[in-house]
Design a protein around this motif. Structure first.
Motif, PDB file in Angstrom:
ATOM      1  N   ASN A   1      -2.332   1.102   0.837  1.00 46.95           N
ATOM      2  CA  ASN A   1      -1.963   0.230   1.959  1.00 46.95           C
ATOM      3  C   ASN A   1      -0.617   0.704   2.505  1.00 46.95           C
ATOM      4  O   ASN A   1       0.412   0.491   1.878  1.00 46.95           O
ATOM      5  CB  ASN A   1      -1.880  -1.217   1.459  1.00 46.95           C
ATOM      6  CG  ASN A   1      -1.356  -2.168   2.518  1.00 46.95           C
ATOM      7  OD1 ASN A   1      -1.278  -1.808   3.706  1.00 46.95           O
ATOM      8  ND2 ASN A   1      -1.005  -3.374   2.109  1.00 46.95           N
TER       9      ASN A   1
ATOM     10  N   LYS B   1       0.921  -0.352   5.029  1.00 41.98           N
ATOM     11  CA  LYS B   1       1.626  -1.471   5.667  1.00 41.98           C
ATOM     12  C   LYS B   1       2.155  -1.066   7.053  1.00 41.98           C
ATOM     13  O   LYS B   1       1.550  -0.241   7.725  1.00 41.98           O
ATOM     14  CB  LYS B   1       2.750  -1.982   4.764  1.00 41.98           C
ATOM     15  CG  LYS B   1       2.284  -2.258   3.336  1.00 41.98           C
ATOM     16  CD  LYS B   1       3.230  -3.138   2.592  1.00 41.98           C
ATOM     17  CE  LYS B   1       2.835  -3.202   1.138  1.00 41.98           C
ATOM     18  NZ  LYS B   1       3.440  -4.297   0.437  1.00 41.98           N
TER      19      LYS B   1
ATOM     20  N   GLU C   1       1.003 -10.838   2.312  1.00 44.73           N
ATOM     21  CA  GLU C   1       2.029 -10.859   3.365  1.00 44.73           C
ATOM     22  C   GLU C   1       1.515 -11.600   4.592  1.00 44.73           C
ATOM     23  O   GLU C   1       2.273 -12.279   5.291  1.00 44.73           O
ATOM     24  CB  GLU C   1       2.454  -9.413   3.697  1.00 44.73           C
ATOM     25  CG  GLU C   1       3.314  -8.822   2.581  1.00 44.73           C
ATOM     26  CD  GLU C   1       3.249  -7.325   2.444  1.00 44.73           C
ATOM     27  OE1 GLU C   1       2.723  -6.639   3.343  1.00 44.73           O
ATOM     28  OE2 GLU C   1       3.720  -6.827   1.405  1.00 44.73           O
TER      29      GLU C   1
ATOM     30  N   ALA D   1       4.499  -9.436  -7.758  1.00 40.64           N
ATOM     31  CA  ALA D   1       4.503  -8.017  -8.143  1.00 40.64           C
ATOM     32  C   ALA D   1       4.436  -7.099  -6.924  1.00 40.64           C
ATOM     33  O   ALA D   1       4.584  -5.886  -7.059  1.00 40.64           O
ATOM     34  CB  ALA D   1       3.329  -7.731  -9.080  1.00 40.64           C
ATOM     35  N   ILE D   2       4.218  -7.668  -5.749  1.00 38.30           N
ATOM     36  CA  ILE D   2       4.038  -6.826  -4.563  1.00 38.30           C
ATOM     37  C   ILE D   2       5.385  -6.401  -4.005  1.00 38.30           C
ATOM     38  O   ILE D   2       6.200  -7.233  -3.605  1.00 38.30           O
ATOM     39  CB  ILE D   2       3.218  -7.562  -3.478  1.00 38.30           C
ATOM     40  CG1 ILE D   2       1.809  -7.841  -4.001  1.00 38.30           C
ATOM     41  CG2 ILE D   2       3.157  -6.741  -2.205  1.00 38.30           C
ATOM     42  CD1 ILE D   2       0.911  -8.538  -3.014  1.00 38.30           C
ATOM     43  N   GLY D   3       5.610  -5.101  -4.031  1.00 37.18           N
ATOM     44  CA  GLY D   3       6.828  -4.540  -3.442  1.00 37.18           C
ATOM     45  C   GLY D   3       8.097  -4.883  -4.196  1.00 37.18           C
ATOM     46  O   GLY D   3       9.198  -4.664  -3.697  1.00 37.18           O
TER      47      GLY D   3
ATOM     48  N   GLY E   1      -3.433  -4.818  -7.660  1.00 44.45           N
ATOM     49  CA  GLY E   1      -2.345  -4.371  -6.797  1.00 44.45           C
ATOM     50  C   GLY E   1      -1.060  -5.090  -7.142  1.00 44.45           C
ATOM     51  O   GLY E   1      -1.065  -6.275  -7.498  1.00 44.45           O
ATOM     52  N   GLY E   2       0.032  -4.360  -7.033  1.00 48.09           N
ATOM     53  CA  GLY E   2       1.348  -4.934  -7.319  1.00 48.09           C
ATOM     54  C   GLY E   2       2.204  -3.898  -8.000  1.00 48.09           C
ATOM     55  O   GLY E   2       2.165  -3.761  -9.221  1.00 48.09           O
ATOM     56  N   SER E   3       2.940  -3.103  -7.178  1.00 45.86           N
ATOM     57  CA  SER E   3       3.865  -2.088  -7.695  1.00 45.86           C
ATOM     58  C   SER E   3       3.200  -1.084  -8.632  1.00 45.86           C
ATOM     59  O   SER E   3       3.823  -0.626  -9.589  1.00 45.86           O
ATOM     60  CB  SER E   3       5.059  -2.763  -8.377  1.00 45.86           C
ATOM     61  OG  SER E   3       5.789  -3.531  -7.447  1.00 45.86           O
TER      62      SER E   3
ATOM     63  N   LEU F   1      -5.050  -1.239  -5.595  1.00 47.88           N
ATOM     64  CA  LEU F   1      -4.594  -1.303  -4.201  1.00 47.88           C
ATOM     65  C   LEU F   1      -3.091  -1.036  -4.262  1.00 47.88           C
ATOM     66  O   LEU F   1      -2.347  -1.785  -4.904  1.00 47.88           O
ATOM     67  CB  LEU F   1      -4.896  -2.674  -3.592  1.00 47.88           C
ATOM     68  CG  LEU F   1      -4.426  -2.901  -2.149  1.00 47.88           C
ATOM     69  CD1 LEU F   1      -4.948  -1.842  -1.190  1.00 47.88           C
ATOM     70  CD2 LEU F   1      -4.879  -4.288  -1.668  1.00 47.88           C
ATOM     71  N   VAL F   2      -2.683   0.061  -3.646  1.00 48.84           N
ATOM     72  CA  VAL F   2      -1.340   0.603  -3.853  1.00 48.84           C
ATOM     73  C   VAL F   2      -0.568   0.530  -2.545  1.00 48.84           C
ATOM     74  O   VAL F   2      -1.031   1.057  -1.525  1.00 48.84           O
ATOM     75  CB  VAL F   2      -1.449   2.082  -4.307  1.00 48.84           C
ATOM     76  CG1 VAL F   2      -0.065   2.645  -4.607  1.00 48.84           C
ATOM     77  CG2 VAL F   2      -2.377   2.213  -5.510  1.00 48.84           C
ATOM     78  N   GLY F   3       0.596  -0.095  -2.562  1.00 45.22           N
ATOM     79  CA  GLY F   3       1.408  -0.176  -1.360  1.00 45.22           C
ATOM     80  C   GLY F   3       2.415   0.957  -1.311  1.00 45.22           C
ATOM     81  O   GLY F   3       2.099   2.088  -0.960  1.00 45.22           O
ATOM     82  N   GLY F   4       3.645   0.659  -1.696  1.00 44.56           N
ATOM     83  CA  GLY F   4       4.752   1.609  -1.561  1.00 44.56           C
ATOM     84  C   GLY F   4       4.432   3.003  -2.071  1.00 44.56           C
ATOM     85  O   GLY F   4       4.751   4.009  -1.401  1.00 44.56           O
TER      86      GLY F   4
HETATM   87  C1  PEP Z   1       0.246  -4.108  -1.423  1.00 41.35           C
HETATM   88  O1  PEP Z   1       0.901  -4.219  -0.403  1.00 41.35           O
HETATM   89  O2  PEP Z   1      -0.946  -4.386  -1.416  1.00 41.35           O
HETATM   90  C2  PEP Z   1       0.924  -3.665  -2.642  1.00 41.35           C
HETATM   91  C3  PEP Z   1       0.294  -3.755  -3.765  1.00 41.35           C
HETATM   92  O3  PEP Z   1       2.208  -3.174  -2.487  1.00 41.35           O
HETATM   93  P1  PEP Z   1       3.108  -2.474  -3.618  1.00 41.35           P
HETATM   94  O4  PEP Z   1       2.251  -1.465  -4.351  1.00 41.35           O
HETATM   95  O5  PEP Z   1       4.233  -1.847  -2.879  1.00 41.35           O
HETATM   96  O6  PEP Z   1       3.560  -3.549  -4.550  1.00 41.35           O
END
Ligand code: PEP
Length: 251
Positions: free
Chosen positions: A9, A11, A97, A171-173, A210-212, A231-234
Motif C-alpha cells: 500500500n 498510500k 486511515e 501497529a500501522i505506520g 498488516g502493521g509495520s 499488507l505492507v505500507g511504509g
Molecule cells: C498499511 O497502511 O496498510 C500499513 C500496514 O502500513 P505500515 O506497514 O506502514 O504500518
C-alpha cells in the motif's frame, strides 16, 4: 492450501519520477512464483504503474473506490468500473486511515465492497482495533463486528472473491508490530467467524496481516497457520525491502 499474497500500500506517496524508480526496482526483484504480489499506488499513479508493470507478475490495485460502481456525477471519486477498465484487479476497502480520518463507517465500507465486486474487482477488506480497544479487551469483538457488517449485508459467500487484511490500528505506520501470536489469535477468530457460516469457504479465504511489517519480521508472521501474507505500507516504498517481504511469504 491457500496461496500467500503480499500487497504493498503506497498510500499518498509518490511523484511521477519516484514511481518510475519504484517500478524499476520492483522489476529487478526476484519474486516467488508461489506468492501473489500486488501494489496499490495512489489513484493518480495507477495508469503509470499498470503500464510500467506489463509482463511482470504483479497485480495492481486501488486504495479506494466510490460506493457507486458505475461512472456518473460524483466529483472527485473513482468508480470501481473505471478501475477495472484500467486493468486494476483489487481495491482496498475500509483501511483504518479512511475509517478514522475520513469518517468511513461500516455501511460505506460495505457499499464499496459490493461496488468493487460488481465490477469484477477483489476487495481487500481491512479490519482492526485501536490501541484503546485492545487495552479494553475489545479486539475480537471490534474485528468481528467489522467482518459481520459485510456478512450481514452481503452474505458470507462474497468472501470467496475477497481478501481480508487484519491491521491493528496501533501497529500501522508506528513501527510497532503485533507479535505473531497476537496476530494469529485474531486471524484464527476471523476464520472461525466465517467457518460458522461456511467451513470450506473459511478455509480458503486469505487473511493478510498488516502493521509495520518489515523483512525482518515477515517470515515469523507469515509462518503462523492463519496468516496468509501481508499488507505492507511504509516498507513497500522500498523495492528491495518489499521484494524481501514477498520472498519471506514463499516456500
Ligand atoms: C498499511 O497502511 O496498510 C500499513 C500496514 O502500513 P505500515 O506497514 O506502514 O504500518
Amino acid at each position: 492450501m491457500r496461496r500467500p499474497m503480499v500487497a504493498g500500500n503506497w498510500k499518498m506517496h509518490g511523484t511521477r519520477a519516484s514511481v518510475v524508480t519504484l517500478i524499476e526496482g520492483l522489476t529487478q526483484q526476484v519474486l516467488p512464483a508461489d506468492v501473489d504480489v500486488a501494489v496499490f499506488p495512489s489513484a493518480l499513479h495507477l495508469a503509470q504503474v499498470v503500464d510500467g508493470l506489463v509482463g511482470k507478475a504483479v497485480a495492481v490495485g486501488a486504495q479506494d473506490c466510490a460506493t457507486q460502481a458505475e461512472q456518473g456525477a460524483l466529483t472527485g471519486e473513482v468508480a470501481a468500473s473505471q478501475l477495472q477498465d484500467l486493468q486494476c484487479s483489487l481495491v482496498l476497502v475500509g483501511h483504518s486511515e479512511r475509517r478514522s480520518l475520513l469518517g468511513e463507517g461500516d455501511e460505506v465500507v460495505v457499499r464499496k465492497f459490493a461496488a468493487a465486486q460488481s465490477s469484477g474487482l477483489q476487495p481487500v477488506l481491512c479490519v482492526g482495533e485501536t490501541l484503546g480497544q485492545r487495552q479494553a479487551g475489545q479486539t475480537l469483538s471490534v474485528v468481528a463486528g467489522q467482518v459481520a457488517a459485510v456478512i450481514d449485508a452481503l452474505g458470507v459467500a462474497v468472501f470467496a472473491r475477497a481478501v481480508i487484511a487484519y491491521e491493528p490500528v496501533w501497529a500501522i505506520g508506528t513501527g510497532l508490530t503485533a507479535t505473531p501470536e497476537q496476530a494469529q489469535e485474531v486471524h484464527a477468530a476471523i476464520r472461525a467467524q466465517l467457518a460458522a457460516k461456511d467451513a470450506q469457504l473459511a478455509n480458503e479465504v486469505r487473511i493478510l496481516y498488516g502493521g509495520s511489517v518489515k523483512a525482518v519480521s515477515a517470515a515469523e508472521l507469515f509462518g503462523m497457520p492463519d496468516i496468509d501474507g501481508g499488507l505492507v505500507g511504509g516498507a513497500s516504498l522500498n523495492a528491495d525491502e518489499f521484494g524481501a517481504i514477498c520472498r519471506a511469504a514463499g516456500n
